[in-house]
Design a protein around this motif. Structure first.
Motif, PDB file in Angstrom:
ATOM      1  N   ALA A  23       0.829  -1.207   0.000  1.00 59.69           N
ATOM      2  CA  ALA A  23       0.000   0.000   0.000  1.00 59.69           C
ATOM      3  C   ALA A  23       0.860   1.253   0.000  1.00 59.69           C
ATOM      4  N   GLY A  24       2.049   1.171   0.557  1.00 63.48           N
ATOM      5  CA  GLY A  24       2.929   2.327   0.570  1.00 63.48           C
ATOM      6  C   GLY A  24       3.357   2.738  -0.830  1.00 63.48           C
ATOM      7  N   ALA A  25       3.442   1.794  -1.730  1.00 65.80           N
ATOM      8  CA  ALA A  25       3.796   2.126  -3.113  1.00 65.80           C
ATOM      9  C   ALA A  25       2.734   3.015  -3.740  1.00 65.80           C
ATOM     10  N   PHE A  26       1.500   2.738  -3.384  1.00 64.03           N
ATOM     11  CA  PHE A  26       0.444   3.587  -3.923  1.00 64.03           C
ATOM     12  C   PHE A  26       0.554   5.000  -3.376  1.00 64.03           C
ATOM     13  N   ASP A  27       0.926   5.114  -2.118  1.00 64.29           N
ATOM     14  CA  ASP A  27       1.070   6.453  -1.548  1.00 64.29           C
ATOM     15  C   ASP A  27       2.116   7.255  -2.311  1.00 64.29           C
ATOM     16  N   THR A  28       3.217   6.601  -2.617  1.00 63.03           N
ATOM     17  CA  THR A  28       4.267   7.292  -3.376  1.00 63.03           C
ATOM     18  C   THR A  28       3.770   7.679  -4.769  1.00 63.03           C
ATOM     19  N   LEU A  29       3.108   6.761  -5.364  1.00 64.56           N
ATOM     20  CA  LEU A  29       2.577   7.014  -6.712  1.00 64.56           C
ATOM     21  C   LEU A  29       1.565   8.158  -6.694  1.00 64.56           C
ATOM     22  N   TYR A  30       0.728   8.116  -5.703  1.00 65.73           N
ATOM     23  CA  TYR A  30      -0.296   9.162  -5.596  1.00 65.73           C
ATOM     24  C   TYR A  30       0.346  10.519  -5.351  1.00 65.73           C
ATOM     25  N   ALA A  31       1.368  10.537  -4.509  1.00 63.90           N
ATOM     26  CA  ALA A  31       2.041  11.814  -4.221  1.00 63.90           C
ATOM     27  C   ALA A  31       2.707  12.381  -5.472  1.00 63.90           C
ATOM     28  N   ARG A  32       3.162  11.510  -6.320  1.00 65.89           N
ATOM     29  CA  ARG A  32       3.832  11.990  -7.530  1.00 65.89           C
ATOM     30  C   ARG A  32       2.862  12.660  -8.488  1.00 65.89           C
ATOM     31  N   HIS A  33       1.672  12.172  -8.586  1.00 67.66           N
ATOM     32  CA  HIS A  33       0.791  12.599  -9.676  1.00 67.66           C
ATOM     33  C   HIS A  33      -0.447  13.351  -9.223  1.00 67.66           C
ATOM     34  N   ARG A  34      -0.609  13.531  -7.945  1.00 69.83           N
ATOM     35  CA  ARG A  34      -1.862  14.133  -7.475  1.00 69.83           C
ATOM     36  C   ARG A  34      -2.002  15.580  -7.965  1.00 69.83           C
ATOM     37  N   VAL A  35      -0.929  16.348  -7.884  1.00 69.63           N
ATOM     38  CA  VAL A  35      -1.050  17.762  -8.258  1.00 69.63           C
ATOM     39  C   VAL A  35      -1.221  17.925  -9.766  1.00 69.63           C
ATOM     40  N   GLY A  36      -0.372  17.218 -10.514  1.00 69.70           N
ATOM     41  CA  GLY A  36      -0.443  17.370 -11.969  1.00 69.70           C
ATOM     42  C   GLY A  36      -1.777  16.908 -12.522  1.00 69.70           C
ATOM     43  N   LEU A  37      -2.250  15.805 -11.994  1.00 69.89           N
ATOM     44  CA  LEU A  37      -3.532  15.298 -12.508  1.00 69.89           C
ATOM     45  C   LEU A  37      -4.672  16.220 -12.115  1.00 69.89           C
ATOM     46  N   HIS A  38      -4.612  16.697 -10.890  1.00 73.33           N
ATOM     47  CA  HIS A  38      -5.692  17.580 -10.448  1.00 73.33           C
ATOM     48  C   HIS A  38      -5.702  18.868 -11.268  1.00 73.33           C
ATOM     49  N   ARG A  39      -4.508  19.381 -11.578  1.00 76.52           N
ATOM     50  CA  ARG A  39      -4.435  20.609 -12.352  1.00 76.52           C
ATOM     51  C   ARG A  39      -4.881  20.358 -13.795  1.00 76.52           C
ATOM     52  N   PHE A  40      -4.497  19.201 -14.325  1.00 68.93           N
ATOM     53  CA  PHE A  40      -4.931  18.851 -15.672  1.00 68.93           C
ATOM     54  C   PHE A  40      -6.455  18.830 -15.767  1.00 68.93           C
ATOM     55  N   ILE A  41      -7.079  18.291 -14.761  1.00 65.36           N
ATOM     56  CA  ILE A  41      -8.545  18.240 -14.760  1.00 65.36           C
ATOM     57  C   ILE A  41      -9.118  19.636 -14.546  1.00 65.36           C
ATOM     58  N   ALA A  42      -8.480  20.374 -13.654  1.00 68.82           N
ATOM     59  CA  ALA A  42      -9.007  21.689 -13.316  1.00 68.82           C
ATOM     60  C   ALA A  42      -8.903  22.651 -14.481  1.00 68.82           C
ATOM     61  N   ARG A  43      -7.884  22.523 -15.317  1.00 68.38           N
ATOM     62  CA  ARG A  43      -7.743  23.429 -16.454  1.00 68.38           C
ATOM     63  C   ARG A  43      -8.806  23.189 -17.509  1.00 68.38           C
ATOM     64  N   GLN A  44      -9.428  21.995 -17.475  1.00 72.59           N
ATOM     65  CA  GLN A  44     -10.405  21.697 -18.534  1.00 72.59           C
ATOM     66  C   GLN A  44     -11.832  21.710 -18.019  1.00 72.59           C
ATOM     67  N   CYS A  45     -12.023  21.327 -16.806  1.00 69.91           N
ATOM     68  CA  CYS A  45     -13.382  21.310 -16.274  1.00 69.91           C
ATOM     69  C   CYS A  45     -13.663  22.671 -15.653  1.00 69.91           C
ATOM     70  N   ARG A  46     -14.766  23.249 -16.048  1.00 72.06           N
ATOM     71  CA  ARG A  46     -15.018  24.611 -15.609  1.00 72.06           C
ATOM     72  C   ARG A  46     -15.935  24.662 -14.400  1.00 72.06           C
ATOM     73  N   VAL A  47     -16.381  23.550 -13.929  1.00 76.91           N
ATOM     74  CA  VAL A  47     -17.234  23.525 -12.743  1.00 76.91           C
ATOM     75  C   VAL A  47     -16.388  23.013 -11.581  1.00 76.91           C
ATOM     76  N   ASN A  48     -16.188  23.900 -10.619  1.00 76.42           N
ATOM     77  CA  ASN A  48     -15.270  23.541  -9.541  1.00 76.42           C
ATOM     78  C   ASN A  48     -15.723  22.305  -8.775  1.00 76.42           C
ATOM     79  N   GLU A  49     -17.032  22.121  -8.644  1.00 80.80           N
ATOM     80  CA  GLU A  49     -17.509  20.988  -7.858  1.00 80.80           C
ATOM     81  C   GLU A  49     -17.203  19.663  -8.545  1.00 80.80           C
ATOM     82  N   ARG A  50     -17.055  19.732  -9.843  1.00 82.01           N
ATOM     83  CA  ARG A  50     -16.840  18.485 -10.586  1.00 82.01           C
ATOM     84  C   ARG A  50     -15.366  18.073 -10.636  1.00 82.01           C
ATOM     85  N   ILE A  51     -14.490  19.023 -10.358  1.00 85.28           N
ATOM     86  CA  ILE A  51     -13.067  18.717 -10.503  1.00 85.28           C
ATOM     87  C   ILE A  51     -12.656  17.609  -9.537  1.00 85.28           C
TER      88      ILE A  51
END
Lengths: 194, 365
Positions: A23-51
């Protein structure tokens, strides 16, 4: 648990470790990509609740698909492919709302509301760099959705043209064309700031 | 002079510039809220903690190994069960078939038994008195060939209790000072012993119980001290039904009785002197024969002691009929008819006999 893992483990290796019960491997993986993925979604989805909703769906899909995961491509490509599909589903389900948002954006002052990256902006305290940041975000937001997605996949996902083509399900030439147009338009929009 | 730029060069240059501009434009992004981070991480841990999920194996693949093991166990148990059953029936057949072959060769055996045997290499130190057959069987192993030993083992399956008692008395004993008399003389001697009630004149082999008659066939020629094992044999034999048959045989030989029925074993006394077959079978443990008559292999003695009775023939015939072994049925029926010409077949066997005769006649046509 994370101590036993080399710090430069690849995403694929971490995913395989998680598949085998680490399970710790997932934590590392998640930490690596959480910001970039969230920003990628946020730049395209215009409804904040849906991001956040789309973001959570993407990771839940990763967790559910972990037992069947096999290294056929880069994990990053797979992750952003899932995000792309989720966004497409969202766009199809909310076509009218998106159209209305586009109309609002084309109006005048509502643009900043629709761009998540600008929600923390304080116009009155903008410095020069802040104005440049706002300009590129505005220019990015003005791009057609496919071109914007190609540019975001290149910047947030660090993907090559081939990976963009794979993630978005288009040909290599189409992906390259989208990226070329996106960069050209951004350059045109940001000429005053360079 | 610089080389002219290609579209790709321009694209890569603009891409690098926009990438740098976008990187500068990235504000310190907080990302998803911490609560979502926790929820996603908890979901990932739950998925791992739930253990490895089945990879879509269908139920028959998951149950294939247990089912295979169960099938193998069932098959093995069935084979063992069938093998045990067949083994028991095989033993019955093995015990019956040599008997049939012996019955078929009975005339030759009779002649061989009645004919004076060739001079046997009796030990010079042997007493002049005649040794019992059983003792001869025990003390003279070189005469017992492998074939005889195998026949003895086969016959031991159906051996009567008396024969088992004989085999238990296998300890070497010194040659008893006994004398074996012919049947008529034995009967007379038995009568004489019965008439003599004096304990002093009682024979050495007097039974311990007064109700049991003394064994008639053995007459002590002199007081014999070391003949205790033989005495035990005779005592054991005298308490058995066959010893009673022996007594009755003696009486029959004297009183010209035609037949004696003893506990299901009919002995044709009229034929006994000629054949010596049933007589020897019934009196095997106590019969004494001249030492020259002991020359045949001891297995012959064992063979004769397992002679079938009419009831056994009936059972054998029914078994042959049940298993549709008509050839064996005919052979056994012929032997039975020859052995007991005056005996009547039961109704079912008589019916089968008529059917077989009819079938044979039709086949002959």
């Amino acid at each position: 648990m994370n101590d036993a893992r080399p710090p430069d483990s690849s995403d694929e290796d971490l995913m395989l470790r998680y598949q085998s019960g680490d399970a710790g491997a997932f934590d590392t993986l998640y930490a690596r990509h959480r910001v970039g993925l969230h920003r990628f979604i946020a730049r395209q989805c215009r409804v904040n609740e849906r991001i956040d909703e789309i973001f959570q769906d993407v990771w839940m899909n990763v967790i559910a698909a972990a037992p069947r995961y096999s290294v056929q491509a880069q994990f990053r490509t797979w992750l952003f492919t899932i995000a792309h599909n989720k966004l497409m589903d969202y766009f199809r389900a909310n076509a009218k709302a998106e159209a209305r948002l586009y109309e609002v954006k084309d109006g005048e002052d509502e643009v900043e509301i629709a761009v998540p990256g600008a929600r923390t902006e304080e116009p009155d305290v903008q410095t020069e760099s802040n104005r440049a940041r706002a300009a590129i975000l505005k220019a990015l937001d003005a791009l057609p959705a496919p071109q914007r997605e190609a540019f975001l996949l290149s910047e947030e996902g660090g993907m090559t043209v081939a990976e963009i083509a794979e993630a978005t399900g288009v040909s290599h030439e189409a992906a390259k064309s989208r990226l070329r147009y996106a960069i050209a338009k951004l350059r045109e929009q940001l000429r005053d700031y360079q | 002079m610089s080389a002219p730029q290609t579209p790709d060069d321009t694209f890569e240059r603009d891409r690098a510039a926009m990438s740098a501009a976008y990187a500068n434009a990235r504000e310190p992004y907080a990302g998803p809220p911490p609560a979502m981070d926790d929820a996603i991480r908890a979901a990932a841990r739950r998925a791992v903690g739930a253990g490895p999920r089945p990879a879509g194996k269908p139920w028959f693949l998951r149950w294939s190994k247990p089912l295979s093991v169960a099938a193998v166990v069932m098959l093995t148990a069935s084979v063992i069960f069938v093998a045990i059953e067949e083994d028991s029936s095989l033993k019955m057949n093995v015990a019956q078939r040599p008997m049939e072959s012996r019955i078929a060769q009975e005339p030759q055996d009779k002649r061989a038994d009645l004919a004076p045997p060739p001079a046997s290499p009796a030990p010079a130190a042997a007493p002049a008195a005649i040794e019992p057959q059983v003792r001869s069987f025990v003390q003279d192993p070189p005469r017992a060939t492998k074939k005889d030993a195998a026949a003895a083992r086969e016959n031991a399956v159906a051996a009567p209790p008396l024969m088992v008692a004989e085999q238990k008395q296998s300890a070497p004993v010194p040659p008893p000072e006994v004398r074996i008399e012919p049947a008529r003389e034995r009967a007379a001697a038995a009568d004489a012993r019965l008439a003599n009630t004096s304990p002093a004149a009682a024979p050495v082999y007097a039974p311990p119980a007064p109700a049991a008659p003394p064994a008639p066939a053995i007459v002590a020629a002199a007081p014999v001290a070391p003949a205790v094992p033989v005495k035990e044999q005779v005592v054991a034999a005298a308490s058995s039904p066959r010893a009673e048959a022996e007594l009755k045989l003696g009486a029959a030989a004297k009183g010209k009785l035609e037949s004696v029925e003893v506990t299901g074993t009919r002995v044709d006394a009229a034929r006994a002197p000629e054949s010596g077959f049933a007589d020897k079978a019934a009196a095997a443990p106590v019969q004494r024969a001249p030492s020259s008559a002991l020359a045949p292999a001891p297995a012959a003695v064992l063979k004769k002691s397992v002679e079938a009775s009419p009831a056994e023939y009936h059972a054998r015939l029914r078994e042959h009929a049940r298993q549709q072994r008509w050839k064996e049925f005919d052979v056994a029926l012929t032997e039975f008819t020859r052995k007991w010409p005056q005996a009547e077949l039961p109704a079912d066997l008589a019916q089968l006999k008529r059917e077989r005769e009819k079938a044979r006649s039709e086949t002959g046509k």
